[in-house]
Design a protein around this motif. Structure first.
Motif, PDB file in Angstrom:
ATOM      1  N   LYS A  71       0.481  -0.951  -0.119  1.00 28.52           N
ATOM      2  CA  LYS A  71      -0.020   0.051  -0.056  1.00 28.52           C
ATOM      3  C   LYS A  71       0.636   0.903   0.054  1.00 28.52           C
ATOM      4  CE  LYS A  71      -4.209  -1.707   1.719  1.00 28.52           C
ATOM      5  NZ  LYS A  71      -5.812  -0.561   0.561  1.00 28.52           N
ATOM      6  N   VAL A  72       0.703   2.146  -1.075  1.00 25.45           N
ATOM      7  CA  VAL A  72       1.256   2.716  -0.295  1.00 25.45           C
ATOM      8  C   VAL A  72       1.641   3.866   0.664  1.00 25.45           C
ATOM      9  CG1 VAL A  72      -0.510   4.974  -1.553  1.00 25.45           C
ATOM     10  CG2 VAL A  72       1.348   5.618  -2.434  1.00 25.45           C
ATOM     11  N   GLU A  73       0.782   4.096   1.487  1.00 26.77           N
ATOM     12  CA  GLU A  73       0.550   4.559   3.051  1.00 26.77           C
ATOM     13  C   GLU A  73       1.799   4.517   3.529  1.00 26.77           C
ATOM     14  OE1 GLU A  73      -2.223   3.082   1.494  1.00 26.77           O
ATOM     15  OE2 GLU A  73      -3.774   5.020   1.559  1.00 26.77           O
ATOM     16  N   GLU A  74       1.627   2.712   3.155  1.00 31.09           N
ATOM     17  CA  GLU A  74       3.295   2.004   3.963  1.00 31.09           C
ATOM     18  C   GLU A  74       4.144   2.277   3.137  1.00 31.09           C
ATOM     19  OE1 GLU A  74       3.300  -2.231   3.893  1.00 31.09           O
ATOM     20  OE2 GLU A  74       0.770  -2.381   3.205  1.00 31.09           O
ATOM     21  N   ILE A  75       4.720   2.928   2.271  1.00 34.31           N
ATOM     22  CA  ILE A  75       6.212   3.414   2.082  1.00 34.31           C
ATOM     23  C   ILE A  75       6.135   4.924   2.059  1.00 34.31           C
ATOM     24  CG2 ILE A  75       6.470   1.181   0.966  1.00 34.31           C
ATOM     25  CD1 ILE A  75       6.440   3.481  -1.539  1.00 34.31           C
ATOM     26  N   PHE A  76       5.725   5.314   1.263  1.00 35.59           N
ATOM     27  CA  PHE A  76       5.258   7.260   1.339  1.00 35.59           C
ATOM     28  C   PHE A  76       4.430   8.174   2.243  1.00 35.59           C
ATOM     29  CE2 PHE A  76       3.830  11.330  -1.358  1.00 35.59           C
ATOM     30  CZ  PHE A  76       5.092  11.493  -2.166  1.00 35.59           C
ATOM     31  N   GLN A  77       5.323   8.247   3.342  1.00 35.92           N
ATOM     32  CA  GLN A  77       4.826   9.279   4.052  1.00 35.92           C
ATOM     33  C   GLN A  77       4.706  11.175   4.110  1.00 35.92           C
ATOM     34  OE1 GLN A  77       2.901   7.774   6.638  1.00 35.92           O
ATOM     35  NE2 GLN A  77       3.220   5.489   6.206  1.00 35.92           N
ATOM     36  N   ILE A  78       3.148  11.263   3.794  1.00 40.32           N
ATOM     37  CA  ILE A  78       3.349  12.885   4.074  1.00 40.32           C
ATOM     38  C   ILE A  78       2.833  12.878   5.664  1.00 40.32           C
ATOM     39  CG2 ILE A  78       2.894  14.816   3.083  1.00 40.32           C
ATOM     40  CD1 ILE A  78       2.138  13.482   0.562  1.00 40.32           C
ATOM     41  N   TYR A  79       3.417  14.679   5.624  1.00 42.94           N
ATOM     42  CA  TYR A  79       2.887  15.378   7.095  1.00 42.94           C
ATOM     43  C   TYR A  79       2.721  16.501   6.654  1.00 42.94           C
ATOM     44  CZ  TYR A  79       4.453  10.501   8.944  1.00 42.94           C
ATOM     45  OH  TYR A  79       4.096   9.243   9.578  1.00 42.94           O
ATOM     46  N   SER A  80       1.647  16.707   6.873  1.00 38.06           N
ATOM     47  CA  SER A  80       1.432  18.372   6.648  1.00 38.06           C
ATOM     48  C   SER A  80       0.608  19.384   7.829  1.00 38.06           C
ATOM     49  CB  SER A  80       0.769  19.195   5.419  1.00 38.06           C
ATOM     50  OG  SER A  80       0.773  20.435   5.314  1.00 38.06           O
ATOM     51  N   ASP A  81       1.029  20.064   7.932  1.00 46.96           N
ATOM     52  CA  ASP A  81      -0.062  21.049   9.084  1.00 46.96           C
ATOM     53  C   ASP A  81      -1.005  21.463   8.892  1.00 46.96           C
ATOM     54  OD1 ASP A  81       2.205  21.003  11.330  1.00 46.96           O
ATOM     55  OD2 ASP A  81       2.393  23.057  11.066  1.00 46.96           O
ATOM     56  N   TYR A  82      -1.280  21.477   7.509  1.00 48.39           N
ATOM     57  CA  TYR A  82      -2.414  21.868   6.648  1.00 48.39           C
ATOM     58  C   TYR A  82      -3.168  20.703   6.294  1.00 48.39           C
ATOM     59  CZ  TYR A  82      -0.122  25.984   6.796  1.00 48.39           C
ATOM     60  OH  TYR A  82       0.844  27.270   7.460  1.00 48.39           O
ATOM     61  N   MET A  83      -2.181  19.256   5.732  1.00 47.72           N
ATOM     62  CA  MET A  83      -3.323  18.104   5.178  1.00 47.72           C
ATOM     63  C   MET A  83      -3.301  16.897   6.717  1.00 47.72           C
ATOM     64  SD  MET A  83      -2.239  17.410   1.892  1.00 47.72           S
ATOM     65  CE  MET A  83      -0.954  16.695   2.330  1.00 47.72           C
ATOM     66  N   GLU A  84      -4.596  16.999   7.140  1.00 45.06           N
ATOM     67  CA  GLU A  84      -4.879  15.972   8.210  1.00 45.06           C
ATOM     68  C   GLU A  84      -4.588  14.324   6.998  1.00 45.06           C
ATOM     69  OE1 GLU A  84      -8.442  16.395  10.694  1.00 45.06           O
ATOM     70  OE2 GLU A  84      -7.443  18.500  11.144  1.00 45.06           O
ATOM     71  N   ASP A  85      -4.936  13.899   6.206  1.00 44.69           N
ATOM     72  CA  ASP A  85      -5.465  13.105   5.327  1.00 44.69           C
ATOM     73  C   ASP A  85      -3.867  12.696   4.899  1.00 44.69           C
ATOM     74  OD1 ASP A  85      -8.129  13.002   6.317  1.00 44.69           O
ATOM     75  OD2 ASP A  85      -8.689  13.610   4.788  1.00 44.69           O
ATOM     76  N   VAL A 114      -1.272  10.820   2.813  1.00 46.59           N
ATOM     77  CA  VAL A 114      -1.103  10.384   1.651  1.00 46.59           C
ATOM     78  C   VAL A 114      -2.684  10.474   0.831  1.00 46.59           C
ATOM     79  CG1 VAL A 114      -0.597   8.472  -0.317  1.00 46.59           C
ATOM     80  CG2 VAL A 114       1.179   9.375   1.758  1.00 46.59           C
ATOM     81  N   GLN A 115      -3.487   9.498   1.325  1.00 45.45           N
ATOM     82  CA  GLN A 115      -4.738   9.373   1.188  1.00 45.45           C
ATOM     83  C   GLN A 115      -5.360  10.783   0.204  1.00 45.45           C
ATOM     84  OE1 GLN A 115      -6.640   6.597   0.615  1.00 45.45           O
ATOM     85  NE2 GLN A 115      -7.728   7.882  -0.966  1.00 45.45           N
ATOM     86  N   ALA A 116      -5.320  12.153   0.908  1.00 49.67           N
ATOM     87  CA  ALA A 116      -5.578  13.012   0.449  1.00 49.67           C
ATOM     88  C   ALA A 116      -5.540  13.847  -0.880  1.00 49.67           C
ATOM     89  CB  ALA A 116      -5.347  14.448   1.581  1.00 49.67           C
ATOM     90  N   ILE A 117      -3.953  13.507  -1.321  1.00 51.75           N
ATOM     91  CA  ILE A 117      -3.541  13.225  -2.192  1.00 51.75           C
ATOM     92  C   ILE A 117      -4.161  12.548  -3.001  1.00 51.75           C
ATOM     93  CG2 ILE A 117      -1.636  13.345  -4.071  1.00 51.75           C
ATOM     94  CD1 ILE A 117       0.177  14.504  -1.139  1.00 51.75           C
ATOM     95  N   ILE A 118      -4.349  11.283  -3.031  1.00 55.40           N
ATOM     96  CA  ILE A 118      -4.823  10.382  -3.844  1.00 55.40           C
ATOM     97  C   ILE A 118      -6.201  10.933  -4.166  1.00 55.40           C
ATOM     98  CG2 ILE A 118      -5.590   7.857  -4.255  1.00 55.40           C
ATOM     99  CD1 ILE A 118      -3.091   7.145  -2.333  1.00 55.40           C
ATOM    100  N   ASP A 119      -6.949  11.060  -3.104  1.00 56.43           N
ATOM    101  CA  ASP A 119      -8.300  11.313  -3.805  1.00 56.43           C
ATOM    102  C   ASP A 119      -8.467  12.425  -4.653  1.00 56.43           C
ATOM    103  OD1 ASP A 119      -9.221   9.550  -1.939  1.00 56.43           O
ATOM    104  OD2 ASP A 119      -9.570  11.354   0.021  1.00 56.43           O
ATOM    105  N   GLU A 120      -7.263  13.188  -4.113  1.00 53.92           N
ATOM    106  CA  GLU A 120      -7.546  14.689  -5.313  1.00 53.92           C
ATOM    107  C   GLU A 120      -6.853  14.218  -6.370  1.00 53.92           C
ATOM    108  OE1 GLU A 120      -4.948  18.909  -5.500  1.00 53.92           O
ATOM    109  OE2 GLU A 120      -5.650  17.901  -3.755  1.00 53.92           O
TER     110      GLU A 120
END
Length: 82
Positions: free
Chosen positions: A57-71, A73-79
């Protein structure tokens, strides 16, 4: 018009060749968010080689942390999904 699987395969191979050569990280996922393609830049970025990344699963190897995005990687995938 008839569907030509050989033509589609050739197009996919051409795209994969282009993605392999560019300097940007490219990760492709299937409908279940599992990685089905990762180029050299994405391997370097994530620290996972192709053999380790494919099928995860992409979330297992690609982690994004941002104060502006709670979700993350999933937020980027959805967009990105149209």
């Amino acid at each position: 018009m008839l569907h030509n699987p050989n033509k589609n395969q050739l197009e996919l191979e051409k795209m994969a060749g282009a993605f392999k050569c560019i300097g940007d990280a490219v990760i492709s996922i299937d409908i279940d968010n599992k990685i089905d393609y990762i180029n050299n830049a994405a391997e370097w970025l994530t620290g996972y080689n192709k053999d380790e990344a494919l099928g995860k699963k992409v979330e297992e190897i690609f982690q994004i942390y941002s104060d502006y995005m709670e979700d993350g990687v999933q937020a980027i995938i959805d967009e990105a999904i149209i």
